[in-house]
Design a protein around this motif. Sequence first.
Motif, PDB file in Angstrom:
ATOM      1  N   GLU A  85       0.875  -1.182   0.000  1.00 22.74           N
ATOM      2  CA  GLU A  85       0.000   0.000   0.000  1.00 22.74           C
ATOM      3  C   GLU A  85       0.906   1.224   0.000  1.00 22.74           C
ATOM      4  OE1 GLU A  85      -1.247   2.080   3.184  1.00 22.74           O
ATOM      5  OE2 GLU A  85       0.900   1.889   3.500  1.00 22.74           O
ATOM      6  N   TYR A 110      -0.125   9.881  -5.806  1.00 27.06           N
ATOM      7  CA  TYR A 110       0.722   8.868  -6.436  1.00 27.06           C
ATOM      8  C   TYR A 110      -0.135   7.935  -7.271  1.00 27.06           C
ATOM      9  CZ  TYR A 110      -0.915   6.591  -2.131  1.00 27.06           C
ATOM     10  OH  TYR A 110      -1.699   6.131  -1.097  1.00 27.06           O
ATOM     11  N   ARG A 124      -9.408  -9.199  -8.015  1.00 24.58           N
ATOM     12  CA  ARG A 124      -8.415  -9.288  -6.936  1.00 24.58           C
ATOM     13  C   ARG A 124      -7.115  -9.850  -7.504  1.00 24.58           C
ATOM     14  NH1 ARG A 124     -10.222 -12.146  -1.598  1.00 24.58           N
ATOM     15  NH2 ARG A 124      -9.511 -14.063  -2.568  1.00 24.58           N
ATOM     16  N   TYR A 125      -6.108  -9.000  -7.513  1.00 25.67           N
ATOM     17  CA  TYR A 125      -4.846  -9.357  -8.152  1.00 25.67           C
ATOM     18  C   TYR A 125      -3.706  -9.295  -7.142  1.00 25.67           C
ATOM     19  CZ  TYR A 125      -7.931  -7.970 -11.920  1.00 25.67           C
ATOM     20  OH  TYR A 125      -9.014  -7.839 -12.731  1.00 25.67           O
ATOM     21  N   LEU A 128      -1.713  -4.882  -7.962  1.00 29.32           N
ATOM     22  CA  LEU A 128      -2.891  -4.048  -8.184  1.00 29.32           C
ATOM     23  C   LEU A 128      -2.436  -2.619  -8.384  1.00 29.32           C
ATOM     24  CD1 LEU A 128      -3.878  -2.575  -5.022  1.00 29.32           C
ATOM     25  CD2 LEU A 128      -3.102  -4.919  -4.717  1.00 29.32           C
ATOM     26  N   GLN A 130      -3.143   1.441  -7.939  1.00 29.17           N
ATOM     27  CA  GLN A 130      -3.909   2.455  -7.200  1.00 29.17           C
ATOM     28  C   GLN A 130      -3.524   3.861  -7.651  1.00 29.17           C
ATOM     29  OE1 GLN A 130      -3.471   2.406  -2.929  1.00 29.17           O
ATOM     30  NE2 GLN A 130      -4.313   0.344  -2.687  1.00 29.17           N
ATOM     31  N   TYR A 263      -3.952   1.669  10.757  1.00 28.79           N
ATOM     32  CA  TYR A 263      -3.617   3.043  11.138  1.00 28.79           C
ATOM     33  C   TYR A 263      -4.784   4.018  11.209  1.00 28.79           C
ATOM     34  CZ  TYR A 263      -2.849   3.102   5.965  1.00 28.79           C
ATOM     35  OH  TYR A 263      -2.946   2.937   4.609  1.00 28.79           O
ATOM     36  N   TYR A 264      -5.988   3.578  10.860  1.00 31.58           N
ATOM     37  CA  TYR A 264      -7.078   4.549  10.756  1.00 31.58           C
ATOM     38  C   TYR A 264      -7.587   5.082  12.099  1.00 31.58           C
ATOM     39  CZ  TYR A 264      -7.211   3.475   5.832  1.00 31.58           C
ATOM     40  OH  TYR A 264      -6.867   3.334   4.517  1.00 31.58           O
ATOM     41  N   ILE A 282     -14.044  -0.148  -4.591  1.00 27.23           N
ATOM     42  CA  ILE A 282     -13.271   0.496  -5.664  1.00 27.23           C
ATOM     43  C   ILE A 282     -12.325   1.554  -5.105  1.00 27.23           C
ATOM     44  CG2 ILE A 282     -14.876  -0.012  -7.553  1.00 27.23           C
ATOM     45  CD1 ILE A 282     -16.001   2.834  -7.265  1.00 27.23           C
ATOM     46  N   GLY A 283     -12.419   1.817  -3.816  1.00 27.29           N
ATOM     47  CA  GLY A 283     -11.495   2.772  -3.199  1.00 27.29           C
ATOM     48  C   GLY A 283     -11.784   2.878  -1.722  1.00 27.29           C
ATOM     49  N   GLY A 286      -9.021   7.174   4.748  1.00 27.00           N
ATOM     50  CA  GLY A 286      -9.405   7.731   6.028  1.00 27.00           C
ATOM     51  C   GLY A 286      -8.268   8.480   6.677  1.00 27.00           C
ATOM     52  N   TYR A 288      -5.377   9.059   9.607  1.00 24.99           N
ATOM     53  CA  TYR A 288      -4.399   8.196  10.299  1.00 24.99           C
ATOM     54  C   TYR A 288      -3.533   9.100  11.166  1.00 24.99           C
ATOM     55  CZ  TYR A 288      -2.322   9.703   5.879  1.00 24.99           C
ATOM     56  OH  TYR A 288      -1.938  10.449   4.795  1.00 24.99           O
ATOM     57  N   PHE A 305      -6.563   8.612   0.560  1.00 23.30           N
ATOM     58  CA  PHE A 305      -7.297   7.468   0.001  1.00 23.30           C
ATOM     59  C   PHE A 305      -6.424   6.708  -0.975  1.00 23.30           C
ATOM     60  CE2 PHE A 305      -8.983  10.865  -3.052  1.00 23.30           C
ATOM     61  CZ  PHE A 305      -8.251  10.445  -4.150  1.00 23.30           C
ATOM     62  N   GLY A 306      -6.829   5.483  -1.271  1.00 25.22           N
ATOM     63  CA  GLY A 306      -6.269   4.709  -2.371  1.00 25.22           C
ATOM     64  C   GLY A 306      -7.442   4.232  -3.205  1.00 25.22           C
ATOM     65  N   LEU A 307      -7.423   4.556  -4.506  1.00 29.21           N
ATOM     66  CA  LEU A 307      -8.507   4.116  -5.384  1.00 29.21           C
ATOM     67  C   LEU A 307      -7.977   2.997  -6.270  1.00 29.21           C
ATOM     68  CD1 LEU A 307      -9.878   7.642  -6.420  1.00 29.21           C
ATOM     69  CD2 LEU A 307     -10.371   6.287  -4.364  1.00 29.21           C
ATOM     70  N   ASP A 310      -7.759  -0.947 -11.223  1.00 26.17           N
ATOM     71  CA  ASP A 310      -8.262  -2.170 -11.876  1.00 26.17           C
ATOM     72  C   ASP A 310      -9.763  -2.341 -11.659  1.00 26.17           C
ATOM     73  OD1 ASP A 310      -5.430  -3.499 -12.334  1.00 26.17           O
ATOM     74  OD2 ASP A 310      -5.516  -2.873 -10.231  1.00 26.17           O
TER      75      ASP A 310
HETATM   76  P1  HAM Z   1      -7.030  -0.360   0.660  1.00 26.14           P
HETATM   77  O1  HAM Z   1      -8.462  -0.271   0.975  1.00 26.14           O
HETATM   78  O2  HAM Z   1      -6.266  -1.489   1.208  1.00 26.14           O
HETATM   79  O3  HAM Z   1      -6.387   1.012   1.150  1.00 26.14           O
HETATM   80  O4  HAM Z   1      -6.840  -0.354  -0.905  1.00 26.14           O
HETATM   81  C1  HAM Z   1      -7.410   0.671  -1.695  1.00 26.14           C
HETATM   82  C2  HAM Z   1      -8.070   0.091  -2.925  1.00 26.14           C
HETATM   83  O5  HAM Z   1      -7.145  -0.684  -3.671  1.00 26.14           O
HETATM   84  C3  HAM Z   1      -9.220  -0.862  -2.641  1.00 26.14           C
HETATM   85  O6  HAM Z   1     -10.421  -0.169  -2.389  1.00 26.14           O
HETATM   86  C4  HAM Z   1      -9.288  -1.642  -3.943  1.00 26.14           C
HETATM   87  O7  HAM Z   1     -10.036  -0.925  -4.921  1.00 26.14           O
HETATM   88  C5  HAM Z   1      -7.838  -1.692  -4.387  1.00 26.14           C
HETATM   89  N1  HAM Z   1      -7.276  -3.012  -4.075  1.00 26.14           N
HETATM   90  C6  HAM Z   1      -6.795  -3.442  -2.890  1.00 26.14           C
HETATM   91  N2  HAM Z   1      -6.369  -4.720  -2.994  1.00 26.14           N
HETATM   92  C7  HAM Z   1      -6.591  -5.117  -4.256  1.00 26.14           C
HETATM   93  C8  HAM Z   1      -6.369  -6.325  -5.009  1.00 26.14           C
HETATM   94  N3  HAM Z   1      -5.781  -7.392  -4.450  1.00 26.14           N
HETATM   95  N4  HAM Z   1      -6.728  -6.361  -6.311  1.00 26.14           N
HETATM   96  C9  HAM Z   1      -7.287  -5.278  -6.906  1.00 26.14           C
HETATM   97  N5  HAM Z   1      -7.510  -4.119  -6.258  1.00 26.14           N
HETATM   98  C10 HAM Z   1      -7.175  -4.023  -4.962  1.00 26.14           C
HETATM   99  C11 HAM Z   1      -5.071   1.328   1.048  1.00 26.14           C
HETATM  100  O8  HAM Z   1      -4.268   0.730   0.391  1.00 26.14           O
HETATM  101  C12 HAM Z   1      -4.714   2.596   1.794  1.00 26.14           C
HETATM  102  N6  HAM Z   1      -3.265   2.864   1.623  1.00 26.14           N
HETATM  103  C13 HAM Z   1      -5.546   3.761   1.315  1.00 26.14           C
HETATM  104  C14 HAM Z   1      -5.236   5.016   2.055  1.00 26.14           C
HETATM  105  C15 HAM Z   1      -4.454   6.032   1.650  1.00 26.14           C
HETATM  106  N7  HAM Z   1      -5.696   5.322   3.265  1.00 26.14           N
HETATM  107  C16 HAM Z   1      -5.211   6.484   3.618  1.00 26.14           C
HETATM  108  N8  HAM Z   1      -4.439   6.931   2.655  1.00 26.14           N
END
Ligand code: HAM
Length: 425
Positions: A85, A110, A124-125, A128, A130, A263-264, A282-283, A286, A288, A305-307, A310
């Motif tokens: 992440e 980023y 689910r890959y 992935l 973001q 961390y949230y 899809i994203g 929050g 931290y 956030f992370g969107l 894929d």
């Molecule tokens: P996350 O919810 O773990 O958050 O991942 C963000 C998005 O990445 C998910 O909503 C999903 O759309 C996509 N994603 C996660 N895993 C996969 C997968 N295996 N295959 C395809 N798509 C996937 C974070 O990563 C946090 N860093 C977001 C964040 C940023 N929070 C605060 N700042």
Amino acid sequence: MTKTSSFTAPKGIPDYVPPASAEFVAVRDALVRAARLAGYGHIELPVFEETALFARGVGESTDVVSKEMWTFADRNGQSFTLRPEGTAGVMRAVIQHSLDRGQLPVKLYYAGPFFRYERPQAGRYRQLQQVGVEAIGVDDPALDAEVIAIADAGFRALGLNGFRLEITSLGDDTCRPQYRELLQEFLLGLPLDEETQRRARINPLRVLDDKRPEVRELTADAPLMLDHLSGSAKAHFDQVLGYLDALGVPYVINPRMVRGLDYYTKTTFEFVHDGLGAQSGIGGGGRYDGLMAELGGQPLSGIGFGLGVDRTVLALQAEGKSAADPARVDVFGVPLGDAAKARLVTVAAQLRAAGIRVDLAYGGRGVKGAMKAADRSGAKFALVLGDRDLADGEIGLKDLATGEQRQIPIDRAVSAVSDALAADR
Ligand code: HAM
């Protein structure tokens, strides 16, 4: 080494090849654009970091850290991990480069690949993609709303509308520890199986996310964080919702939301799309507020956030929509002889220098093959050049939709083609 007849990409790791890759790029760019419109600056980070950064930042007890990391030792035996992440790496870089000593908030975005060793399935890959933002150093509910509104605007700019924003507050340092205890006490009083009891001891909030109907039923009356927020956390959350209302960003409150990262604090949210089956997120993101201090920096707050690019591509497909420009080029050059080809090559370069997308028929495939290639390219016009036209100083400009062709002076090709493309828009 044994010889293999063919290679394939590692399991669960997608390739992005034309024409589908155009959709991927269009989605990624639209989400990035939404972040740039709000003044976020680009940050490009290494795809691997010291393992301890993720263990400490994301949390040892999370699935991401305990089960899904791609970890390896380098030649000196030091442990590194492919980034699962983006937030922990951004924090590390902000601290390392003292960005937190400058103007606050530090606003960064980023885009790129992340790695989680999950069981691959649709959406689910193991690699992935973001697009993410992080806003660090100011704890203002208006900033929470900005971050959420950027994601909402990015999705809507793509034409998506079958998604919903789920939001809650996970409380702060003053109310979460007490709530955690309260929840734990409640859970340990239930006839839960041993594994779930164990989870209740390590991370009781996770039990609220259990999808099994029998656990759902047992925990139906569990105490909820939202009902036990401190005064300041409650006021913060109410203000975030107020800003979202003012911005016209629709949301539903989901007090049982549990995120996969530790961390949230306070505002926590997820974008969920109903057309995707099990992998519906899809994203997500929050606040931290303890992360930077946890990683050895100042005690500064943060939200981001992370969107999932894929999954956003899949969501668009599910809605029968496309964000990509189906045309690869604007103009396709068709030479009808060797001298014509030599000239067309330079005309193409002139057009490209003027910002017009051009491709040519290479390899002497004949007129029929060349016209087919022109059609496939999605170009609006073909530039057809015969050796005889060359003597007259002319070139044929053919509208590929209507089939109409007219002659234009070859040394004015750039302006004539620009005008034709402008008229076509
Ligand atoms: P996350 O919810 O773990 O958050 O991942 C963000 C998005 O990445 C998910 O909503 C999903 O759309 C996509 N994603 C996660 N895993 C996969 C997968 N295996 N295959 C395809 N798509 C996937 C974070 O990563 C946090 N860093 C977001 C964040 C940023 N929070 C605060 N700042």
